[in-house]
Write an enzyme that holds these catalytic residues in place. Structure first.
Site, PDB file in Angstrom:
ATOM      1  N   ASP A  41      49.881  39.173  38.698  1.00  0.00           N
ATOM      2  CA  ASP A  41      50.539  38.526  38.336  1.00  0.00           C
ATOM      3  C   ASP A  41      50.251  39.271  36.440  1.00  0.00           C
ATOM      4  O   ASP A  41      48.666  39.566  36.615  1.00  0.00           O
ATOM      5  CB  ASP A  41      50.897  37.298  37.867  1.00  0.00           C
ATOM      6  CG  ASP A  41      51.921  36.619  37.295  1.00  0.00           C
ATOM      7  OD1 ASP A  41      53.174  36.043  37.706  1.00  0.00           O
ATOM      8  OD2 ASP A  41      51.819  37.145  36.276  1.00  0.00           O
ATOM      9  N   ASP A  67      48.969  44.476  35.519  1.00  0.00           N
ATOM     10  CA  ASP A  67      50.804  45.030  35.146  1.00  0.00           C
ATOM     11  C   ASP A  67      51.512  45.533  35.808  1.00  0.00           C
ATOM     12  O   ASP A  67      51.040  47.165  36.268  1.00  0.00           O
ATOM     13  CB  ASP A  67      50.140  45.893  33.677  1.00  0.00           C
ATOM     14  CG  ASP A  67      51.600  45.521  33.145  1.00  0.00           C
ATOM     15  OD1 ASP A  67      52.510  45.914  33.463  1.00  0.00           O
ATOM     16  OD2 ASP A  67      51.425  46.716  31.524  1.00  0.00           O
ATOM     17  N   TYR A 162      69.342  43.164  31.703  1.00  0.00           N
ATOM     18  CA  TYR A 162      69.042  42.233  33.036  1.00  0.00           C
ATOM     19  C   TYR A 162      69.659  42.915  33.542  1.00  0.00           C
ATOM     20  O   TYR A 162      69.100  42.759  35.434  1.00  0.00           O
ATOM     21  CB  TYR A 162      69.004  40.845  32.900  1.00  0.00           C
ATOM     22  CG  TYR A 162      68.525  39.643  33.823  1.00  0.00           C
ATOM     23  CD1 TYR A 162      67.270  40.434  34.028  1.00  0.00           C
ATOM     24  CD2 TYR A 162      69.060  39.248  34.960  1.00  0.00           C
ATOM     25  CE1 TYR A 162      66.369  39.135  35.833  1.00  0.00           C
ATOM     26  CE2 TYR A 162      68.695  39.043  35.729  1.00  0.00           C
ATOM     27  CZ  TYR A 162      67.151  38.416  36.122  1.00  0.00           C
ATOM     28  OH  TYR A 162      66.824  38.177  37.436  1.00  0.00           O
ATOM     29  N   LYS A 166      69.103  44.676  37.212  1.00  0.00           N
ATOM     30  CA  LYS A 166      68.361  43.730  39.089  1.00  0.00           C
ATOM     31  C   LYS A 166      69.766  45.584  39.536  1.00  0.00           C
ATOM     32  O   LYS A 166      69.816  44.808  41.192  1.00  0.00           O
ATOM     33  CB  LYS A 166      69.359  42.445  38.193  1.00  0.00           C
ATOM     34  CG  LYS A 166      67.959  41.441  37.829  1.00  0.00           C
ATOM     35  CD  LYS A 166      66.702  41.824  38.797  1.00  0.00           C
ATOM     36  CE  LYS A 166      65.452  40.901  38.494  1.00  0.00           C
ATOM     37  NZ  LYS A 166      63.992  40.569  39.650  1.00  0.00           N
ATOM     38  N   ALA A 196      65.757  26.731  39.386  1.00  0.00           N
ATOM     39  CA  ALA A 196      64.673  26.227  38.044  1.00  0.00           C
ATOM     40  C   ALA A 196      63.384  26.392  38.838  1.00  0.00           C
ATOM     41  O   ALA A 196      62.351  26.269  39.670  1.00  0.00           O
ATOM     42  CB  ALA A 196      65.627  24.167  38.817  1.00  0.00           C
TER      43      ALA A 196
HETATM   44  N1  LIG Z   1      64.656  31.553  38.350  1.00  0.00           N
HETATM   45  C1  LIG Z   1      66.424  32.019  38.810  1.00  0.00           C
HETATM   46  O1  LIG Z   1      66.902  31.615  38.541  1.00  0.00           O
HETATM   47  C2  LIG Z   1      66.187  33.563  39.104  1.00  0.00           C
HETATM   48  C3  LIG Z   1      67.288  34.442  39.346  1.00  0.00           C
HETATM   49  C4  LIG Z   1      67.782  35.724  39.595  1.00  0.00           C
HETATM   50  C5  LIG Z   1      66.919  36.379  39.639  1.00  0.00           C
HETATM   51  N2  LIG Z   1      65.420  35.877  39.720  1.00  0.00           N
HETATM   52  C6  LIG Z   1      63.964  36.708  39.910  1.00  0.00           C
HETATM   53  O2  LIG Z   1      63.285  36.374  40.836  1.00  0.00           O
HETATM   54  C7  LIG Z   1      62.002  36.666  40.218  1.00  0.00           C
HETATM   55  C8  LIG Z   1      61.010  36.000  39.464  1.00  0.00           C
HETATM   56  O3  LIG Z   1      61.827  35.550  38.111  1.00  0.00           O
HETATM   57  P1  LIG Z   1      60.622  33.208  38.137  1.00  0.00           P
HETATM   58  O4  LIG Z   1      62.380  32.846  37.822  1.00  0.00           O
HETATM   59  O5  LIG Z   1      60.145  33.230  38.827  1.00  0.00           O
HETATM   60  O6  LIG Z   1      59.939  34.334  36.592  1.00  0.00           O
HETATM   61  P2  LIG Z   1      59.293  33.623  36.059  1.00  0.00           P
HETATM   62  O7  LIG Z   1      59.466  33.784  34.825  1.00  0.00           O
HETATM   63  O8  LIG Z   1      58.488  32.099  36.049  1.00  0.00           O
HETATM   64  O9  LIG Z   1      57.719  34.061  36.963  1.00  0.00           O
HETATM   65  C9  LIG Z   1      58.282  35.808  36.732  1.00  0.00           C
HETATM   66  C10 LIG Z   1      56.561  35.921  37.103  1.00  0.00           C
HETATM   67  O10 LIG Z   1      56.492  37.491  36.469  1.00  0.00           O
HETATM   68  C11 LIG Z   1      55.270  38.590  35.631  1.00  0.00           C
HETATM   69  N3  LIG Z   1      55.280  39.114  35.125  1.00  0.00           N
HETATM   70  C12 LIG Z   1      56.553  39.196  34.399  1.00  0.00           C
HETATM   71  N4  LIG Z   1      56.129  40.859  33.595  1.00  0.00           N
HETATM   72  C13 LIG Z   1      54.654  41.402  34.756  1.00  0.00           C
HETATM   73  C14 LIG Z   1      54.145  42.556  34.325  1.00  0.00           C
HETATM   74  N5  LIG Z   1      54.349  43.208  33.953  1.00  0.00           N
HETATM   75  N6  LIG Z   1      53.151  42.717  35.473  1.00  0.00           N
HETATM   76  C15 LIG Z   1      53.037  41.294  36.229  1.00  0.00           C
HETATM   77  N7  LIG Z   1      53.679  40.557  36.549  1.00  0.00           N
HETATM   78  C16 LIG Z   1      54.796  40.286  35.824  1.00  0.00           C
HETATM   79  C17 LIG Z   1      55.699  36.400  34.848  1.00  0.00           C
HETATM   80  O11 LIG Z   1      53.868  37.129  34.229  1.00  0.00           O
HETATM   81  C18 LIG Z   1      55.681  35.667  35.371  1.00  0.00           C
HETATM   82  O12 LIG Z   1      54.546  34.777  36.310  1.00  0.00           O
HETATM   83  C19 LIG Z   1      62.454  37.846  38.563  1.00  0.00           C
HETATM   84  O13 LIG Z   1      62.385  38.875  39.062  1.00  0.00           O
HETATM   85  C20 LIG Z   1      63.614  37.232  38.165  1.00  0.00           C
HETATM   86  O14 LIG Z   1      64.910  38.069  38.068  1.00  0.00           O
HETATM   87  C21 LIG Z   1      64.904  34.337  38.995  1.00  0.00           C
END
Ligand SMILES: NC(=O)c1ccc[n+]([C@@H]2O[C@H](COP(=O)([O-])OP(=O)(O)OC[C@H]3O[C@@H](n4cnc5c(N)ncnc54)[C@H](O)[C@@H]3O)[C@@H](O)[C@H]2O)c1
Length: 258
Positions: A41, A67, A162, A166, A196
């Site tokens: 992360d 990153d 976004y 996706k 959530a």
């Molecule tokens: N939560 C939802 O409802 C939901 C729904 C559909 C898809 N998603 C997808 O699921 C995945 C996780 O989402 P989440 O809800 O856990 O979000 P979150 O923000 O809680 O976690 C995302 C993580 O990615 C890390 N990150 C961001 N940019 C980065 C980079 N350049 N290098 C390394 N790490 C990086 C962040 O630091 C964070 O810890 C994402 O791809 C999101 O688009 C989430």
């Protein structure tokens, strides 16, 4: 047949975006199934998350700052994983960011950042994983976290970059699946609806009316819990899904069917 506690015994899994949210929940599911886990992360908190996961599950873990948009950073992170846990044979790409502005207000920089993290990041990490697994003649499985926004424009919020990113992740999954199947690497995707997580929690707290609108459109009547991704992830990451190739599995409480 292996039990869930030993399903990934002796194997190493890498999960990006694993400091929190869905990534951490999926890392936890893999750790409980016997895998050694590398949590990657951008947040320094990833190291503490890795230690806590080891304490909680007994799994071997390492937390590595990365990153995903930077090829050198990705390469160094994988070097560190190899040194500590060996070559990984499971990869979960969960690192991602959202976008909130309307298309008219989105700057070129914001557009590029979302595409960079969500699409280029997924590509760079997948390529690093595959080149190492192929060189080690190990094969493996990749699971890309797309979104229901790969397939529908969820409303009322605006998030064009976004949605586009996706949709690209879903096609990246299919394309890599075809290229890498001959090398023994299966690529599939999970497309969550509203879950959530840390990403959505703040938003829900500050926009309660919008959250109510989301839930009113979900036939299941609630948002998903991050732990509810675990069984699908374990299925796709394991040989139980040996004949499943290049698919994107929507898990959304029915949101996209109405
Ligand atoms: N939560 C939802 O409802 C939901 C729904 C559909 C898809 N998603 C997808 O699921 C995945 C996780 O989402 P989440 O809800 O856990 O979000 P979150 O923000 O809680 O976690 C995302 C993580 O990615 C890390 N990150 C961001 N940019 C980065 C980079 N350049 N290098 C390394 N790490 C990086 C962040 O630091 C964070 O810890 C994402 O791809 C999101 O688009 C989430």
């Amino acid at each position: 047949m292996s039990t869930d506690a030993t399903l990934f015994a002796g194997r190493t899994a890498i999960v990006t975006g694993a400091a929190r949210g869905l990534g951490l929940a999926m890392a936890t599911a893999l750790a409980r199934s016997g895998a050694s886990i590398a949590l990657l992360d951008r947040l320094d908190a990833v190291r503490g998350a890795a230690s806590a996961l080891a304490t909680q599950t007994g799994a071997r873990t390492v937390g590595v700052a990365v990153d995903v948009t930077d090829p050198l950073s990705v390469q160094r992170a994988f070097d560190q994983v190899v040194e500590t846990l060996g070559v990984a044979t499971v990869l979960v790409n969960s690192a991602g960011i959202t976008s909130g502005d309307s298309a008219l207000e989105t700057s070129p920089e914001q557009w590029s950042r979302v595409l960079d993290v969500n699409v280029t990041g997924t590509f760079l990490v997948s390529r690093e994983f595959a080149s190492r697994a192929i060189a080690a003649e190990l094969g493996g499985t990749v699971i890309n976290i797309a979104s229901m926004s790969s397939f529908v424009v969820n409303v009322p919020q605006t998030q064009t970059p976004y949605n586009v990113s996706k949709a690209a992740v879903a096609m990246l999954t299919k394309s890599l699946a075809i290229e890498w199947l001959p090398h023994g690497i299966r690529v599939n995707g999970i497309a969550p609806g509203y879950f959530a997580s840390d990403m959505t929690r703040d938003f829900v707290a500050t926009n309660p009316e919008m959250a109510e609108q989301w839930v009113s459109r979900i036939p299941a009547g609630r948002m998903g819990e991050p732990s509810e991704l675990g069984d699908l992830l374990l299925y796709l990451a394991s040989e139980r899904s040996a004949y499943v190739v290049g698919q994107n599995f929507v898990i959304d409480g029915g949101y996209t069917i109405v």
